[in-house]
Design a protein around this motif. Structure first.
Motif, PDB file in Angstrom:
ATOM      1  N   ASP A  75     -85.622 -16.229  -1.178  1.00  0.00           N
ATOM      2  CA  ASP A  75     -85.348 -14.751  -1.282  1.00  0.00           C
ATOM      3  C   ASP A  75     -83.779 -14.442  -0.977  1.00  0.00           C
ATOM      4  O   ASP A  75     -83.518 -13.719  -0.179  1.00  0.00           O
ATOM      5  CB  ASP A  75     -86.302 -14.030  -0.219  1.00  0.00           C
ATOM      6  N   ALA A  76     -82.909 -15.235  -1.634  1.00  0.00           N
ATOM      7  CA  ALA A  76     -81.605 -14.830  -1.587  1.00  0.00           C
ATOM      8  C   ALA A  76     -81.216 -13.394  -1.806  1.00  0.00           C
ATOM      9  O   ALA A  76     -81.944 -12.889  -2.781  1.00  0.00           O
ATOM     10  CB  ALA A  76     -80.722 -15.986  -2.148  1.00  0.00           C
ATOM     11  N   LEU A  82     -86.760 -12.511 -15.822  1.00  0.00           N
ATOM     12  CA  LEU A  82     -86.777 -11.755 -14.319  1.00  0.00           C
ATOM     13  C   LEU A  82     -85.360 -11.488 -13.994  1.00  0.00           C
ATOM     14  O   LEU A  82     -85.160 -11.006 -12.873  1.00  0.00           O
ATOM     15  CB  LEU A  82     -87.303 -12.919 -13.408  1.00  0.00           C
ATOM     16  N   LEU A  83     -84.228 -11.712 -14.996  1.00  0.00           N
ATOM     17  CA  LEU A  83     -82.893 -11.260 -14.492  1.00  0.00           C
ATOM     18  C   LEU A  83     -82.558 -10.323 -15.462  1.00  0.00           C
ATOM     19  O   LEU A  83     -82.137 -10.444 -16.510  1.00  0.00           O
ATOM     20  CB  LEU A  83     -82.201 -12.619 -14.469  1.00  0.00           C
ATOM     21  N   GLN A  84     -82.347  -8.842 -14.709  1.00  0.00           N
ATOM     22  CA  GLN A  84     -81.900  -7.816 -15.537  1.00  0.00           C
ATOM     23  C   GLN A  84     -80.489  -7.656 -15.664  1.00  0.00           C
ATOM     24  O   GLN A  84     -79.839  -7.453 -14.467  1.00  0.00           O
ATOM     25  CB  GLN A  84     -82.741  -6.612 -15.010  1.00  0.00           C
ATOM     26  N   LEU A 107     -83.652 -15.917  -5.931  1.00  0.00           N
ATOM     27  CA  LEU A 107     -83.504 -14.609  -5.612  1.00  0.00           C
ATOM     28  C   LEU A 107     -84.718 -13.704  -5.007  1.00  0.00           C
ATOM     29  O   LEU A 107     -85.624 -13.995  -5.375  1.00  0.00           O
ATOM     30  CB  LEU A 107     -82.853 -13.803  -6.533  1.00  0.00           C
ATOM     31  N   ARG A 108     -84.505 -12.851  -4.362  1.00  0.00           N
ATOM     32  CA  ARG A 108     -85.306 -11.916  -3.799  1.00  0.00           C
ATOM     33  C   ARG A 108     -85.552 -10.657  -4.746  1.00  0.00           C
ATOM     34  O   ARG A 108     -84.349 -10.442  -5.543  1.00  0.00           O
ATOM     35  CB  ARG A 108     -85.020 -11.289  -2.398  1.00  0.00           C
ATOM     36  N   VAL A 109     -86.578 -10.263  -5.076  1.00  0.00           N
ATOM     37  CA  VAL A 109     -86.506  -8.873  -5.812  1.00  0.00           C
ATOM     38  C   VAL A 109     -85.565  -7.895  -5.286  1.00  0.00           C
ATOM     39  O   VAL A 109     -85.293  -7.697  -4.371  1.00  0.00           O
ATOM     40  CB  VAL A 109     -87.918  -8.486  -5.624  1.00  0.00           C
ATOM     41  N   GLY A 110     -84.566  -7.500  -6.417  1.00  0.00           N
ATOM     42  CA  GLY A 110     -83.502  -6.578  -5.949  1.00  0.00           C
ATOM     43  C   GLY A 110     -82.272  -7.478  -5.622  1.00  0.00           C
ATOM     44  O   GLY A 110     -81.272  -6.833  -5.666  1.00  0.00           O
ATOM     45  N   GLY A 111     -82.428  -8.744  -5.566  1.00  0.00           N
ATOM     46  CA  GLY A 111     -81.094  -9.482  -5.247  1.00  0.00           C
ATOM     47  C   GLY A 111     -80.251  -9.576  -6.439  1.00  0.00           C
ATOM     48  O   GLY A 111     -80.707  -9.314  -7.568  1.00  0.00           O
ATOM     49  N   VAL A 115     -73.454 -10.339 -14.663  1.00  0.00           N
ATOM     50  CA  VAL A 115     -73.967  -9.574 -13.075  1.00  0.00           C
ATOM     51  C   VAL A 115     -75.564  -9.187 -13.655  1.00  0.00           C
ATOM     52  O   VAL A 115     -75.546  -8.545 -14.497  1.00  0.00           O
ATOM     53  CB  VAL A 115     -73.110  -8.729 -12.509  1.00  0.00           C
ATOM     54  N   CYS A 116     -76.635  -9.683 -12.909  1.00  0.00           N
ATOM     55  CA  CYS A 116     -77.792  -9.270 -12.941  1.00  0.00           C
ATOM     56  C   CYS A 116     -78.807  -8.984 -11.891  1.00  0.00           C
ATOM     57  O   CYS A 116     -77.774  -9.416 -10.738  1.00  0.00           O
ATOM     58  CB  CYS A 116     -78.717 -10.488 -13.517  1.00  0.00           C
ATOM     59  N   ARG A 117     -79.696  -8.482 -11.883  1.00  0.00           N
ATOM     60  CA  ARG A 117     -80.590  -8.041 -10.743  1.00  0.00           C
ATOM     61  C   ARG A 117     -81.940  -8.768 -10.912  1.00  0.00           C
ATOM     62  O   ARG A 117     -82.494  -8.400 -12.026  1.00  0.00           O
ATOM     63  CB  ARG A 117     -80.745  -6.609 -10.538  1.00  0.00           C
ATOM     64  N   ARG A 118     -82.345  -9.123  -9.844  1.00  0.00           N
ATOM     65  CA  ARG A 118     -83.778  -9.924 -10.048  1.00  0.00           C
ATOM     66  C   ARG A 118     -84.699  -8.717 -10.122  1.00  0.00           C
ATOM     67  O   ARG A 118     -84.722  -8.198  -9.142  1.00  0.00           O
ATOM     68  CB  ARG A 118     -83.902 -10.725  -8.887  1.00  0.00           C
ATOM     69  N   VAL A 119     -85.591  -8.613 -10.907  1.00  0.00           N
ATOM     70  CA  VAL A 119     -86.783  -7.619 -11.096  1.00  0.00           C
ATOM     71  C   VAL A 119     -88.197  -8.143 -10.626  1.00  0.00           C
ATOM     72  O   VAL A 119     -88.123  -9.525 -10.394  1.00  0.00           O
ATOM     73  CB  VAL A 119     -86.758  -7.036 -12.413  1.00  0.00           C
TER      74      VAL A 119
END
Ligand code: SAM
Length: 159
Positions: A91-92, A138-140, A122-126, A155-159
């Protein structure tokens, strides 16, 4: 673009994207993972921008500037594809990967395993920040800062 211009553009993109995400990362729990220590410049930047945050750094060799060497317990030596597996599910809050080579064929091989690995770290939101594309459900993908040209750095955010 000359190689010098390309290098400057990559450094600027790294700095501007890391500066964009670090204030968000500072608000969330979780490790920061630096995939590729190299000279240690981006590690040094992250350490300055995220004071007190544990940063675990991966590389197949230790060749950073003396000012930018992680503590022994926070340095993982070896091939990232193997060594990072034991961090799956950690959960980074941020994974930064600067392991592109400038050779399209080699980077294409990295793209076969890196997105999956990062999504599982990654954590969700990471946030994921990378020099090579991170195509993964899972990488938006997020828009970079205006100073960064399209497809220069990702640059992405984990959804
Ligand atoms: N961001 C760093 C800096 O600011 O100094 C530079 C990183 S450098 C471009 C890439 C580093 O990643 C190199 O030190 C290389 O040894 C390491 N590296 C690349 N691919 C790797 C892999 N698959 N496993 C382990 N280390 C790798």
């Amino acid at each position: 673009m000359t190689r010098l211009e390309n290098f400057i553009s990559r450094m600027t993109a790294q700095r501007d994207i890391l500066d964009q995400v670090c204030p968000e990362v500072a608000k969330m729990e979780g490790l920061v993972l630096e995939l590729g220590l190299g000279n240690g410049r981006t590690f040094h930047h992250l350490r300055e921008r995220l004071p007190g945050r544990r940063i675990v750094v991966f590389d197949r060799e230790l060749s950073a500037h003396a000012s930018s060497i992680p503590d022994a317990e926070d340095f993982v030596l070896g091939e990232i594809r193997e060594t990072a597996k034991r961090f799956i599910g950690i959960d980074a809050a941020l994974v930064h990967a600067d392991i592109g080579t400038g050779y399209d064929d080699r980077d294409a091989v990295t793209s076969t395993w890196l997105p999956d690995l990062i999504a599982s770290l990654l954590r969700v939101g990471g946030f994921a920040v990378s020099g090579t594309p991170l195509d993964h459900p899972l990488l938006q993908r997020l828009p970079p800062p205006p100073s960064v040209p399209a497809d220069r750095y990702f640059v992405c955010r984990r959804v």
